[in-house]
Design a protein around this motif. Structure first.
Motif, mmCIF file in Angstrom:
data_model
loop_
_atom_site.group_PDB
_atom_site.id
_atom_site.type_symbol
_atom_site.label_atom_id
_atom_site.label_comp_id
_atom_site.label_asym_id
_atom_site.label_seq_id
_atom_site.Cartn_x
_atom_site.Cartn_y
_atom_site.Cartn_z
ATOM 1 N N THR A 179 0.858 -1.183 0.000
ATOM 2 C CA THR A 179 0.000 0.000 0.000
ATOM 3 C C THR A 179 0.897 1.237 0.000
ATOM 4 O O THR A 179 1.752 1.394 0.876
ATOM 5 N N ASN A 180 0.723 2.091 -0.997
ATOM 6 C CA ASN A 180 1.700 3.148 -1.272
ATOM 7 C C ASN A 180 1.045 4.525 -1.322
ATOM 8 O O ASN A 180 -0.077 4.684 -1.799
ATOM 9 N N GLU A 181 1.788 5.517 -0.846
ATOM 10 C CA GLU A 181 1.357 6.907 -0.945
ATOM 11 C C GLU A 181 2.577 7.782 -1.204
ATOM 12 O O GLU A 181 3.580 7.701 -0.484
ATOM 13 N N ILE A 182 2.501 8.638 -2.224
ATOM 14 C CA ILE A 182 3.651 9.423 -2.653
ATOM 15 C C ILE A 182 3.966 10.584 -1.701
ATOM 16 O O ILE A 182 5.120 10.983 -1.550
ATOM 17 N N HIS A 183 2.951 11.137 -1.019
ATOM 18 C CA HIS A 183 3.159 12.286 -0.134
ATOM 19 C C HIS A 183 3.503 11.809 1.275
ATOM 20 O O HIS A 183 2.720 11.066 1.889
ATOM 21 N N PRO A 184 4.643 12.217 1.846
ATOM 22 C CA PRO A 184 5.088 11.693 3.143
ATOM 23 C C PRO A 184 4.086 11.868 4.277
ATOM 24 O O PRO A 184 3.865 10.936 5.047
ATOM 25 N N SER A 185 3.476 13.043 4.401
ATOM 26 C CA SER A 185 2.548 13.265 5.517
ATOM 27 C C SER A 185 1.307 12.387 5.388
ATOM 28 O O SER A 185 0.799 11.854 6.376
ATOM 29 N N ARG A 186 0.837 12.208 4.167
ATOM 30 C CA ARG A 186 -0.326 11.345 3.953
ATOM 31 C C ARG A 186 0.044 9.866 4.102
ATOM 32 O O ARG A 186 -0.767 9.060 4.544
ATOM 33 N N ALA A 187 1.284 9.513 3.743
ATOM 34 C CA ALA A 187 1.736 8.140 3.939
ATOM 35 C C ALA A 187 1.762 7.786 5.419
ATOM 36 O O ALA A 187 1.474 6.646 5.807
ATOM 37 N N LYS A 188 2.084 8.743 6.269
ATOM 38 C CA LYS A 188 2.082 8.512 7.711
ATOM 39 C C LYS A 188 0.668 8.210 8.209
ATOM 40 O O LYS A 188 0.456 7.309 9.029
ATOM 41 N N ILE A 189 -0.319 8.950 7.709
ATOM 42 C CA ILE A 189 -1.716 8.708 8.078
ATOM 43 C C ILE A 189 -2.151 7.326 7.597
ATOM 44 O O ILE A 189 -2.844 6.589 8.308
ATOM 45 N N LEU A 190 -1.746 6.973 6.382
ATOM 46 C CA LEU A 190 -2.030 5.644 5.842
ATOM 47 C C LEU A 190 -1.488 4.566 6.764
ATOM 48 O O LEU A 190 -2.188 3.596 7.102
ATOM 49 N N SER A 191 -0.239 4.722 7.190
ATOM 50 C CA SER A 191 0.389 3.739 8.070
ATOM 51 C C SER A 191 -0.349 3.623 9.401
ATOM 52 O O SER A 191 -0.539 2.527 9.934
ATOM 53 N N GLU A 192 -0.805 4.742 9.931
ATOM 54 C CA GLU A 192 -1.545 4.735 11.196
ATOM 55 C C GLU A 192 -2.871 3.994 11.063
ATOM 56 O O GLU A 192 -3.278 3.266 11.973
ATOM 57 N N ASN A 193 -3.536 4.142 9.931
ATOM 58 C CA ASN A 193 -4.805 3.442 9.728
ATOM 59 C C ASN A 193 -4.604 1.946 9.509
ATOM 60 O O ASN A 193 -5.421 1.130 9.942
ATOM 61 N N VAL A 194 -3.523 1.586 8.831
ATOM 62 C CA VAL A 194 -3.178 0.163 8.693
ATOM 63 C C VAL A 194 -2.958 -0.450 10.080
ATOM 64 O O VAL A 194 -3.412 -1.564 10.366
ATOM 65 N N GLU A 195 -2.282 0.297 10.943
ATOM 66 C CA GLU A 195 -2.056 -0.173 12.310
ATOM 67 C C GLU A 195 -3.369 -0.318 13.073
ATOM 68 O O GLU A 195 -3.617 -1.358 13.708
ATOM 69 N N ARG A 196 -4.214 0.712 13.018
ATOM 70 C CA ARG A 196 -5.453 0.696 13.807
ATOM 71 C C ARG A 196 -6.362 -0.455 13.424
ATOM 72 O O ARG A 196 -7.049 -1.032 14.279
ATOM 73 N N MET A 197 -6.352 -0.838 12.174
ATOM 74 C CA MET A 197 -7.239 -1.906 11.718
ATOM 75 C C MET A 197 -6.660 -3.300 11.939
ATOM 76 O O MET A 197 -7.251 -4.296 11.535
ATOM 77 N N GLY A 198 -5.497 -3.389 12.584
ATOM 78 C CA GLY A 198 -4.941 -4.691 12.944
ATOM 79 C C GLY A 198 -4.451 -5.514 11.767
ATOM 80 O O GLY A 198 -4.506 -6.740 11.799
ATOM 81 N N ILE A 199 -3.933 -4.851 10.735
ATOM 82 C CA ILE A 199 -3.511 -5.546 9.506
ATOM 83 C C ILE A 199 -2.086 -6.063 9.666
ATOM 84 O O ILE A 199 -1.177 -5.301 10.006
ATOM 85 N N ARG A 200 -1.893 -7.345 9.408
ATOM 86 C CA ARG A 200 -0.582 -7.976 9.584
ATOM 87 C C ARG A 200 0.222 -8.088 8.296
ATOM 88 O O ARG A 200 1.440 -8.206 8.333
ATOM 89 N N ASN A 201 -0.440 -8.130 7.166
ATOM 90 C CA ASN A 201 0.232 -8.509 5.910
ATOM 91 C C ASN A 201 0.429 -7.349 4.947
ATOM 92 O O ASN A 201 0.477 -7.539 3.735
ATOM 93 N N ALA A 202 0.577 -6.127 5.485
ATOM 94 C CA ALA A 202 0.746 -4.954 4.626
ATOM 95 C C ALA A 202 2.150 -4.380 4.743
ATOM 96 O O ALA A 202 2.715 -4.289 5.834
#
Length: 474
Positions: A133-156
């Protein structure tokens, strides 16, 4: 106030339906959430409880998607912080349904922030396979990573890369690719006034040009026989039917897969419009337009493309970086002994061996003092900007191991030896960082509300110390 050149174009596009379309901007926006099946094998009990708490109605085109009313406030309930659901605009749920992700596949979400579609893909993958799962903008990529964490995703694996760099590394690598392209955002005018203020015909053309480049990169990364879903949240023909038609004119190896709107519960009249662009691609009416005056959602467009051909039997795609080797087992047990001591004291072995959390084999990766469990078939990360290479297990601090918040959210009560269950009211206090009195065996506890993990606590001397991250406290 809608821009005049926008209204003139939409009037020509919609004809007799224009007034109805215009009236839809006076209606309140629709709000929805999507339940997360990664939190429980059997979602029936908790789903019923959520339905009793909020006024929910199903979103026709999204499994586990539900509308809620303006009186409901799911974002303020502790369930939100457990990752039990993701709040998502209802029309935005359609592209992943069309992508049809399957467990065990390699899937790329190329323009992924803030993460609604990535977390929806992960739910369908059931923890099996690789999600990049990819995002070109650093600040938005950080938000993406936080949501992946919150949803308990292991394989991303969460990346902060350009499409061009990814295409150089992942040639014919992914089974499915979602391109939720950056666009002029016309479909969000009702929801977001800023989108309306920033709109211009020049920006529409700029977005269309950028979309052409992104699609070129995606085409390189898809395996023969693979599926590509392209979507936007705009009405602009240049960015919708135009983008698909320009792409197909250069790529005979791709074809449109017609979307069955009836099967999705989408009303008639939501087809792609052939006459809105020059040289429309064959089958363009088989693409999808979600209109706010026809259904309960904002404006969206989606097209499903198939790459012709099929993979040879036994084909295993390899990235230019090769497979990620991770930490050798002999180094792992030596350098990360404190993690395995923690695992032995904390996990119920039978459950977590299945997830590879207790075994000292391949699949672990270290970034400095941080330890991760990699997804299966993880590509080499050298030369890539990686925010999250799988499940963050925790950090080594002065010869002691402190478990990550991500690990807590990926676990279930039945995975661990020590669980502390909180009421909704108690959970609200925990989210503020409060400690509380508790009796039991000392050590790490998985803090839960309604059998959904919320974070860590550490019990000692009759006090449960709160380990909910300070940056997330309410």
């Amino acid at each position: 106030m809608l821009p005049q050149s926008f209204t003139e174009r939409m009037q020509g596009l919609l004809g007799s339906e224009y007034e109805e379309f215009l009236a839809s901007f006076e209606h309140e926006k629709y709000q929805a959430l999507r339940l997360n099946p990664l939190k429980r094998d059997d979602m029936s009990v908790i789903t019923e409880k959520v339905k009793q708490t909020f006024q929910l109605q199903p979103v026709p085109w999204a499994e586990n998607g539900y509308y809620y009313t303006k009186e409901d406030q799911p974002g303020k309930h502790p369930w939100h912080e457990t990752g039990l659901y993701y709040i998502q605009e209802p029309s935005a749920m359609a592209p992943v349904t069309l992508l049809s992700p399957q467990p065990g596949e390699r899937i790329l979400d190329l323009c992924a922030a803030p993460g609604g579609k990535s977390t929806q893909i992960a739910s369908a993958m059931e923890g099996e396979g690789l999600l990049v799962t990819n995002e070109i903008h650093p600040s938005r990529a950080k938000i993406l990573s936080e949501n992946v964490e919150r949803m308990g995703i292991r394989n991303a694996c969460v990346l902060n890369e350009t499409p061009e760099h990814l295409a150089d590394i992942f040639e014919e690598y992914f089974d499915r690719i979602l391109v939720d392209a950056p666009c002029s955002g016309e479909g969000m005018f009702r929801k977001n006034e800023v989108a309306c203020e920033e709109w211009s015909p020049e920006n529409v053309q700029l977005c269309a040009d950028r979309q052409d480049g992104i699609l070129e990169c995606a085409a390189r990364m898809l395996v023969p026989g693979g599926r590509l879903v392209y979507s936007t949240c705009t009405f602009a023909p240049a960015e919708n039917e135009g983008s698909i038609s320009r792409f197909l004119a250069k790529h005979e190896e791709f074809e449109i897969v017609p979307i069955d709107k009836k099967e999705l519960g989408i009303p008639e009249g939501c087809d792609g419009i052939p006459g809105c662009v020059e040289n429309p691609a064959p089958g363009i009416t088989g693409t999808l337009r979600l209109w706010p005056h026809k259904l309960r959602g904002e404006g969206h467009y989606a097209a499903v493309l198939q790459k012709k051909g099929e993979l040879p039997e036994g084909y295993q795609p390899v990235s230019a970086t090769g497979p990620e080797k991770g930490i050798p087992a002999k180094n792992l047990t030596k350098d990360w002994a404190e993690y395995f001591n923690f695992a032995k004291e904390t996990f119920l072995e039978e459950q977590t061996i299945k997830a590879g959390l207790c075994t000292a084999g391949e699949g672990f990766l270290a970034f400095g003092d941080n330890l991760y469990r990699m997804p299966e078939r993880m590509p080499g990360v050298k030369g890539l900007k990686v925010l999250r290479p799988g499940l963050h297990l925790g950090t080594l601090k002065k010869n002691r191991f402190e478990p990550a918040h991500a690990l807590a959210l990926a676990l279930r009560p039945e995975d661990v030896k020590h669980v502390w269950k909180l009421s909704v009211e108690e959970a609200a206090a925990y989210l503020k960082g409060q400690t509380f009195s508790a009796e039991g065996e000392k050590g790490w506890y998985l803090i839960c509300v309604d059998d959904c993990s919320l974070g860590w606590g550490k019990l000692a001397g009759g006090v449960m110390k709160n380990h909910y991250p300070k940056g997330l406290r309410k």
